[in-house]
Design a protein around this motif. Structure first.
Motif, PDB file in Angstrom:
ATOM      1  N   ARG A 104       0.947  -1.282   0.019  1.00  0.00           N
ATOM      2  CA  ARG A 104      -0.185  -0.083   0.078  1.00  0.00           C
ATOM      3  C   ARG A 104       0.780   1.339  -0.089  1.00  0.00           C
ATOM      4  NH1 ARG A 104      -4.913   0.008   2.054  1.00  0.00           N
ATOM      5  NH2 ARG A 104      -4.819   2.312   1.497  1.00  0.00           N
ATOM      6  N   ALA A 148      -6.113   0.408   8.359  1.00  0.00           N
ATOM      7  CA  ALA A 148      -7.177   0.102   7.590  1.00  0.00           C
ATOM      8  C   ALA A 148      -7.025  -1.264   6.970  1.00  0.00           C
ATOM      9  CB  ALA A 148      -7.406   1.390   6.607  1.00  0.00           C
ATOM     10  N   LEU A 149      -6.143  -2.085   7.474  1.00  0.00           N
ATOM     11  CA  LEU A 149      -5.507  -3.144   6.633  1.00  0.00           C
ATOM     12  C   LEU A 149      -6.721  -4.058   6.672  1.00  0.00           C
ATOM     13  CD1 LEU A 149      -3.458  -4.710   5.013  1.00  0.00           C
ATOM     14  CD2 LEU A 149      -2.738  -5.936   7.272  1.00  0.00           C
ATOM     15  N   ASP A 150      -7.306  -4.742   5.449  1.00  0.00           N
ATOM     16  CA  ASP A 150      -8.279  -5.902   5.255  1.00  0.00           C
ATOM     17  C   ASP A 150      -7.723  -7.167   5.081  1.00  0.00           C
ATOM     18  OD1 ASP A 150     -10.430  -7.379   3.641  1.00  0.00           O
ATOM     19  OD2 ASP A 150     -11.430  -5.693   4.429  1.00  0.00           O
ATOM     20  N   PRO A 151      -8.384  -8.127   5.469  1.00  0.00           N
ATOM     21  CA  PRO A 151      -7.538  -9.451   5.509  1.00  0.00           C
ATOM     22  C   PRO A 151      -7.490 -10.000   4.040  1.00  0.00           C
ATOM     23  CG  PRO A 151      -9.257  -9.586   7.023  1.00  0.00           C
ATOM     24  CD  PRO A 151      -9.222  -8.088   6.395  1.00  0.00           C
ATOM     25  N   THR A 152      -8.272  -9.290   2.898  1.00  0.00           N
ATOM     26  CA  THR A 152      -8.304  -9.739   1.639  1.00  0.00           C
ATOM     27  C   THR A 152      -6.924  -9.009   0.850  1.00  0.00           C
ATOM     28  OG1 THR A 152      -9.257  -7.561   0.988  1.00  0.00           O
ATOM     29  CG2 THR A 152     -10.790  -9.622   1.294  1.00  0.00           C
ATOM     30  N   ALA A 153      -6.270  -8.222   1.770  1.00  0.00           N
ATOM     31  CA  ALA A 153      -5.155  -7.452   1.215  1.00  0.00           C
ATOM     32  C   ALA A 153      -4.020  -8.444   1.177  1.00  0.00           C
ATOM     33  CB  ALA A 153      -4.733  -6.428   2.008  1.00  0.00           C
TER      34      ALA A 153
END
Length: 209
Positions: free
Chosen positions: A46, A59-64
């Motif tokens: 990111r 803001a990290l999302d597991p999908t990342a």
């Protein structure tokens, strides 16, 4: 009824074999596995896209973690750089600790699992190898992917990352007092995995029925 939590914490420098060992332990015992370095790589990716590292971590999302770029050298470098930021580490702490105590067992590998993330882990390992051996392993991986950097350049990168990871103020990489140190410099993959599984078993790890 879910099995009780059992945490295997594995630390060590890049290319020592801890990821391979962690995956093998998880498969053997039927535990869930988290490569915590992917969290930092996701933040690093990111940042390469222009994001602020602290905002990206919060803001990290597991999908990342599914981003195809996460195994590239550029993202690995960015991950190592954002990992020295205390606010980034703090933002990712709760996710890792929650994963560590999930029912049925968990294996986490990274740089500070035994020392910071979950020092009460039932089984702790510090997987290491000489810088020369690790550089040769990483060089072979990179060449297989078409990256033609020289062995000398890869060794320089490995040594620089070691220095950065070991000297940082926030959670420096080092063996925890109770961790079994496993040097894989002269071990085959099978021998290293067998030694790790034996240690986890001795600590009370049991395969799911």
């Amino acid at each position: 009824m879910s099995a009780a939590p059992f945490t295997v914490a594995i630390d060590g420098p890049a290319a020592a074999g801890k990821g391979t060992i962690a995956r093998a332990i998880a498969a053997h015992f039927g535990y869930a596995h988290l490569d915590t370095g992917l969290l930092y790589r996701a933040v690093g990716a990111r940042v390469l896209d222009g994001a602020d590292p602290i905002d990206a971590a919060r803001a990290l999302d597991p999908t990342a973690l599914e981003d195809s770029r996460l195994r590239t050298a550029d993202v690995a470098q960015a991950a190592s750089e954002v990992a020295v930021i205390p606010e980034v580490r703090a933002a990712l702490l709760a996710f890792q600790r929650g994963f560590a105590r999930r029912p049925g067992g968990a294996v986490l590998d990274g740089r500070d699992i035994c020392t910071v993330i979950y020092p009460d882990a039932e089984a702790q390992l510090f997987v290491t190898a000489s810088a020369d051996v690790r550089a040769e392993r990483r060089w072979a991986e990179l060449r297989a992917k078409g990256d033609m950097r020289t062995l000398a350049e890869v060794l320089e990168d490995v040594e620089a990352r070691d220095a950065r990871d070991s000297a940082r103020d926030a959670a420096p990489m080092k063996p925890a007092p109770g961790a079994r140190v496993l040097d894989t410099s002269e071990l085959s993959i099978d021998a290293a995995v067998a030694a790790a599984i034996a240690h986890v078993t001795a600590c009370g790890g049991r395969a799911a029925p």
